[in-house]
Each structure stands twice: as structure tokens, then as C-alpha cells.
Write a protein that holds these residues in place. Structure first.
Motif, PDB file in Angstrom:
ATOM      1  N   ALA A   1       0.831  -1.213   0.000  1.00 51.54           N
ATOM      2  CA  ALA A   1       0.000   0.000   0.000  1.00 51.54           C
ATOM      3  C   ALA A   1       0.859   1.255   0.000  1.00 51.54           C
ATOM      4  O   ALA A   1       0.326   2.376  -0.001  1.00 51.54           O
ATOM      5  CB  ALA A   1      -0.944   0.006   1.195  1.00 51.54           C
ATOM      6  N   ALA A   2       2.183   1.101   0.005  1.00 55.79           N
ATOM      7  CA  ALA A   2       3.117   2.231  -0.059  1.00 55.79           C
ATOM      8  C   ALA A   2       4.383   1.728  -0.748  1.00 55.79           C
ATOM      9  O   ALA A   2       5.419   1.522  -0.111  1.00 55.79           O
ATOM     10  CB  ALA A   2       3.430   2.761   1.338  1.00 55.79           C
ATOM     11  N   LEU A   3       4.305   1.534  -2.045  1.00 57.58           N
ATOM     12  CA  LEU A   3       5.361   0.869  -2.795  1.00 57.58           C
ATOM     13  C   LEU A   3       6.642   1.699  -2.863  1.00 57.58           C
ATOM     14  O   LEU A   3       6.588   2.903  -3.151  1.00 57.58           O
ATOM     15  CB  LEU A   3       4.880   0.562  -4.216  1.00 57.58           C
ATOM     16  N   PRO A   4       7.794   1.080  -2.644  1.00 55.90           N
ATOM     17  CA  PRO A   4       9.080   1.784  -2.693  1.00 55.90           C
ATOM     18  C   PRO A   4       9.619   1.893  -4.112  1.00 55.90           C
ATOM     19  O   PRO A   4      10.786   1.580  -4.381  1.00 55.90           O
ATOM     20  CB  PRO A   4       9.973   0.897  -1.814  1.00 55.90           C
ATOM     21  N   LEU A   5       8.766   2.337  -5.043  1.00 54.77           N
ATOM     22  CA  LEU A   5       9.133   2.431  -6.451  1.00 54.77           C
ATOM     23  C   LEU A   5       8.674   3.768  -7.013  1.00 54.77           C
ATOM     24  O   LEU A   5       7.660   4.318  -6.570  1.00 54.77           O
ATOM     25  CB  LEU A   5       8.484   1.299  -7.258  1.00 54.77           C
ATOM     26  N   PRO A   6       9.372   4.286  -8.017  1.00 57.77           N
ATOM     27  CA  PRO A   6       8.969   5.567  -8.617  1.00 57.77           C
ATOM     28  C   PRO A   6       7.749   5.429  -9.515  1.00 57.77           C
ATOM     29  O   PRO A   6       7.360   4.334  -9.920  1.00 57.77           O
ATOM     30  CB  PRO A   6      10.209   5.983  -9.428  1.00 57.77           C
ATOM     31  N   ASP A   7       7.153   6.553  -9.844  1.00 57.79           N
ATOM     32  CA  ASP A   7       6.003   6.590 -10.741  1.00 57.79           C
ATOM     33  C   ASP A   7       6.371   6.000 -12.108  1.00 57.79           C
ATOM     34  O   ASP A   7       7.508   6.158 -12.586  1.00 57.79           O
ATOM     35  CB  ASP A   7       5.524   8.027 -10.959  1.00 57.79           C
ATOM     36  N   ALA A   8       5.397   5.352 -12.742  1.00 55.72           N
ATOM     37  CA  ALA A   8       5.524   4.881 -14.130  1.00 55.72           C
ATOM     38  C   ALA A   8       6.838   4.127 -14.370  1.00 55.72           C
ATOM     39  O   ALA A   8       7.560   4.397 -15.325  1.00 55.72           O
ATOM     40  CB  ALA A   8       5.408   6.056 -15.096  1.00 55.72           C
ATOM     41  N   SER A   9       7.123   3.149 -13.493  1.00 56.53           N
ATOM     42  CA  SER A   9       8.405   2.446 -13.580  1.00 56.53           C
ATOM     43  C   SER A   9       8.284   0.974 -13.950  1.00 56.53           C
ATOM     44  O   SER A   9       9.305   0.305 -14.138  1.00 56.53           O
ATOM     45  CB  SER A   9       9.155   2.576 -12.255  1.00 56.53           C
ATOM     46  N   VAL A  10       7.046   0.431 -14.040  1.00 61.26           N
ATOM     47  CA  VAL A  10       6.882  -0.979 -14.371  1.00 61.26           C
ATOM     48  C   VAL A  10       5.832  -1.142 -15.471  1.00 61.26           C
ATOM     49  O   VAL A  10       4.998  -0.260 -15.692  1.00 61.26           O
ATOM     50  CB  VAL A  10       6.497  -1.828 -13.135  1.00 61.26           C
ATOM     51  N   ASP A  11       5.892  -2.297 -16.142  1.00 57.08           N
ATOM     52  CA  ASP A  11       4.962  -2.581 -17.240  1.00 57.08           C
ATOM     53  C   ASP A  11       3.785  -3.448 -16.817  1.00 57.08           C
ATOM     54  O   ASP A  11       2.707  -3.363 -17.396  1.00 57.08           O
ATOM     55  CB  ASP A  11       5.707  -3.299 -18.377  1.00 57.08           C
ATOM     56  N   VAL A  12       4.015  -4.297 -15.827  1.00 59.05           N
ATOM     57  CA  VAL A  12       2.988  -5.227 -15.368  1.00 59.05           C
ATOM     58  C   VAL A  12       3.026  -5.291 -13.844  1.00 59.05           C
ATOM     59  O   VAL A  12       4.105  -5.418 -13.253  1.00 59.05           O
ATOM     60  CB  VAL A  12       3.204  -6.647 -15.943  1.00 59.05           C
ATOM     61  N   VAL A  13       1.858  -5.212 -13.219  1.00 58.36           N
ATOM     62  CA  VAL A  13       1.719  -5.465 -11.786  1.00 58.36           C
ATOM     63  C   VAL A  13       0.856  -6.703 -11.631  1.00 58.36           C
ATOM     64  O   VAL A  13      -0.242  -6.780 -12.193  1.00 58.36           O
ATOM     65  CB  VAL A  13       1.068  -4.280 -11.050  1.00 58.36           C
ATOM     66  N   LEU A  14       1.369  -7.685 -10.894  1.00 58.31           N
ATOM     67  CA  LEU A  14       0.570  -8.876 -10.636  1.00 58.31           C
ATOM     68  C   LEU A  14       0.479  -9.125  -9.140  1.00 58.31           C
ATOM     69  O   LEU A  14       1.303  -8.633  -8.365  1.00 58.31           O
ATOM     70  CB  LEU A  14       1.129 -10.088 -11.382  1.00 58.31           C
ATOM     71  N   SER A  15      -0.530  -9.857  -8.733  1.00 58.01           N
ATOM     72  CA  SER A  15      -0.709 -10.203  -7.323  1.00 58.01           C
ATOM     73  C   SER A  15      -1.555 -11.454  -7.227  1.00 58.01           C
ATOM     74  O   SER A  15      -2.511 -11.626  -7.979  1.00 58.01           O
ATOM     75  CB  SER A  15      -1.363  -9.050  -6.558  1.00 58.01           C
ATOM     76  N   ASN A  16      -1.192 -12.319  -6.286  1.00 60.08           N
ATOM     77  CA  ASN A  16      -1.855 -13.611  -6.160  1.00 60.08           C
ATOM     78  C   ASN A  16      -2.305 -13.837  -4.722  1.00 60.08           C
ATOM     79  O   ASN A  16      -1.506 -14.165  -3.849  1.00 60.08           O
ATOM     80  CB  ASN A  16      -0.900 -14.729  -6.612  1.00 60.08           C
ATOM     81  N   CYS A  17      -3.578 -13.622  -4.469  1.00 57.53           N
ATOM     82  CA  CYS A  17      -4.207 -13.892  -3.174  1.00 57.53           C
ATOM     83  C   CYS A  17      -3.527 -13.134  -2.031  1.00 57.53           C
ATOM     84  O   CYS A  17      -3.224 -13.704  -0.982  1.00 57.53           O
ATOM     85  CB  CYS A  17      -4.214 -15.392  -2.884  1.00 57.53           C
ATOM     86  N   VAL A  18      -3.324 -11.843  -2.231  1.00 55.68           N
ATOM     87  CA  VAL A  18      -2.648 -11.015  -1.231  1.00 55.68           C
ATOM     88  C   VAL A  18      -3.436  -9.748  -0.898  1.00 55.68           C
ATOM     89  O   VAL A  18      -3.514  -9.350   0.268  1.00 55.68           O
ATOM     90  CB  VAL A  18      -1.228 -10.622  -1.717  1.00 55.68           C
ATOM     91  N   ILE A  19      -4.045  -9.121  -1.884  1.00 54.91           N
ATOM     92  CA  ILE A  19      -4.694  -7.824  -1.653  1.00 54.91           C
ATOM     93  C   ILE A  19      -5.821  -7.947  -0.641  1.00 54.91           C
ATOM     94  O   ILE A  19      -6.099  -7.008   0.112  1.00 54.91           O
ATOM     95  CB  ILE A  19      -5.169  -7.220  -2.986  1.00 54.91           C
ATOM     96  N   ASN A  20      -6.456  -9.116  -0.556  1.00 55.13           N
ATOM     97  CA  ASN A  20      -7.492  -9.310   0.461  1.00 55.13           C
ATOM     98  C   ASN A  20      -6.956  -9.146   1.882  1.00 55.13           C
ATOM     99  O   ASN A  20      -7.716  -8.871   2.807  1.00 55.13           O
ATOM    100  CB  ASN A  20      -8.153 -10.686   0.292  1.00 55.13           C
ATOM    101  N   LEU A  21      -5.648  -9.302   2.056  1.00 53.65           N
ATOM    102  CA  LEU A  21      -5.033  -9.190   3.374  1.00 53.65           C
ATOM    103  C   LEU A  21      -4.776  -7.751   3.805  1.00 53.65           C
ATOM    104  O   LEU A  21      -4.408  -7.509   4.954  1.00 53.65           O
ATOM    105  CB  LEU A  21      -3.708  -9.961   3.389  1.00 53.65           C
ATOM    106  N   VAL A  22      -4.957  -6.809   2.894  1.00 52.73           N
ATOM    107  CA  VAL A  22      -4.684  -5.396   3.183  1.00 52.73           C
ATOM    108  C   VAL A  22      -6.001  -4.676   3.464  1.00 52.73           C
ATOM    109  O   VAL A  22      -6.906  -4.709   2.621  1.00 52.73           O
ATOM    110  CB  VAL A  22      -3.960  -4.729   2.001  1.00 52.73           C
TER     111      VAL A  22
END
Length: 237
Positions: free
Chosen positions: A127-148
Motif C-alpha cells: 500500500a506504499a510501494l518503494p518504487l517511482p512513478d511509471a516504472s513498471v509494465d505489469v503489476v501482478l498479485s496472487n491472493c494477497v490484496i485481500n489481506l490489506v
């Protein structure tokens, strides 16, 4: 819901999973994901822990990942990151973020065993990614966002770090009915991806509210209160 802080529940539970190399799978979780046996056979045994509820990479089958920068939210033991590393090739890059230091250490160990050099694992908050804006092409997640607890913030962060036209590929659990009363005060039920779930409509609304265009949705045909959901969404060019 239990009064214990969700972050501490998750950190403690998955630290134990990493130490024991055990699966967190339950019947309600539905970890029977759509991975080929050949793909899994190439991974170290410790990377094949049953910590997911789908195969988000399969959602990218119409998109060439060669040379892409891929970010995995909640990388766990590194399964999806190591599989993505094969797809992006040596000219691509994969970054895995996980809240639990023990999981980060296990994922790094698995990458070393495979000799994979284009993957980086970092301890961090999705929820507070240590990455700059517009720096990746694909974001994936597998059974994790429900935990936030703040899922809207996670999707907003994913949107921020994606380049225009980038993909969000998510496998997760959502609720389709009332949860059993016994789950609500049980921290293990939260850690096992059950009581942190929200209705499918709310989940998709949160993705769209972050700015994504939802392209594809598939849900399991489960009869219980919690079912799996696969979503492909795109940040507009």
C-alpha cells in the motif's frame, strides 16, 4: 473482526509459513491454481508453496512479456516472480515485494537455487510501494490484496507505478455471502485470506476508482462464502 492489527497477524502467520515451508491452503482458499506441471517442476520445492488462489500470469497470455518490468505484490516464496523471470527473459526485470522478512529471505534463496539474476525481492508495504512513478509494465498479485485493509490504496499504488498502457493482473479471493460468525474473531481466518475479503462488486469498483479499465473478469463457481476472482485491468495509454 479480531482486534489484533491485520499487518501483525499477516506478518506473524507468513513468517511461520516461511520457517516451516508449509502451505496455508484451505478448502475455502482454493489453491488449485492453473499452473502447468512442467512450469512448477522447474522451481525449487520451497517456491511451490500453496499460497495463491489462481495464476495471474495466465491472464497475460495475449500480451508478450519479453523485456518487460514486472512487479509482484506480495511475492511470498517467489513462485510467480520466478515464473515471470522466464517470460521476461534476460532483458526484462522482475521485482517482488513482501511484508514478511522471512518470506523475502526464502524467495531470495529460491532465486539463488535457480540461478535467476533478473529478480529482486524487497521487504515492503504494497500500500506504499518503494518504487517511482511509471516504472513498471505489469503489476501482478496472487491472493494477497485481500489481506490489506485499504485495498483502494493498493490499487492506487499499482496505478501510480505502472506505465501508461500497463497491465494489472490479479488473482484474489472475494466474498459472495455472509461469513461464519466463528471466523470473525479468529486471526487465523484473517491470515488465511478469509475475513479480509470484500464483495466482488466492491473489489472491481476499487480497481476502476484507481483509474484502471477492467478488461477481463473470471470467478470460480464455488458455493461457499469465499470464492476466487481473476481480473485483468489496464492503465489507459
Amino acid at each position: 473482526m479480531t482486534t489484533q492489527h491485520p499487518e501483525e497477524i499477516v506478518r506473524r502467520h507468513y513468517a511461520q509459513v516461511a520457517r516451516t515451508r508449509s502451505s496455508c491452503c484451505t478448502d475455502a482458499c482454493g489453491c488449485g491454481a492453473d499452473y502447468s506441471e512442467a512450469a512448477l517442476a522447474a522451481l525449487p520445492e520451497e517456491a511451490r508453496l500453496g499460497l495463491g488462489c489462481g495464476n495471474p500470469l495466465a491472464l497475460a497470455k495475449w500480451t508478450a512479456l519479453r523485456g518487460a518490468t514486472v512487479l509482484d505484490l506480495g511475492a511470498g516464496a517467489g513462485r510467480d516472480c520466478l515464473l515471470a523471470a522466464q517470460q521476461v527473459g534476460p532483458e526484462g526485470r522482475v521485482i517482488g515485494i513482501d511484508l514478511t522478512p522471512e518470506m523475502v529471505a526464502l524467495a531470495c534463496e529460491n532465486a539463488r537455487k535457480m540461478g535467476v539474476t533478473n529478480v529482486t525481492f524487497l521487504e515492503g508495504d504494497i500500500a506504499a510501494l518503494p518504487l517511482p512513478d511509471a516504472s513498471v509494465d505489469v503489476v501482478l498479485s496472487n491472493c494477497v490484496i485481500n489481506l490489506v485493509p485499504d485495498k483502494a490504496r493498493v490499487f492506487a499504488e499499482a496505478f501510480r507505478v505502472l506505465r501508461p498502457g500497463g497491465l494489472l493482473l490479479v488473482a484474489d479471493l472475494v466474498r459472495q455471502g455472509a461469513l461464519p460468525e466463528a471466523w470473525l474473531d479468529d486471526p487465523e481466518a484473517y491470515a488465511r485470506c478469509l475475513t479480509g475479503t470484500i464483495p466482488e462488486a466492491d473489489y472491481l469498483t476499487a480497481i476502476e476508482a484507481a483509474g484502471f479499465v477492467v478488461e477481463y473478469v473470471e470467478r470460480s463457481a464455488g458455493t461457499g462464502p469465499v470464492v476466487s476472482l481473476q481480473v485483468r485491468a489496464r492503465r489507459s495509454p
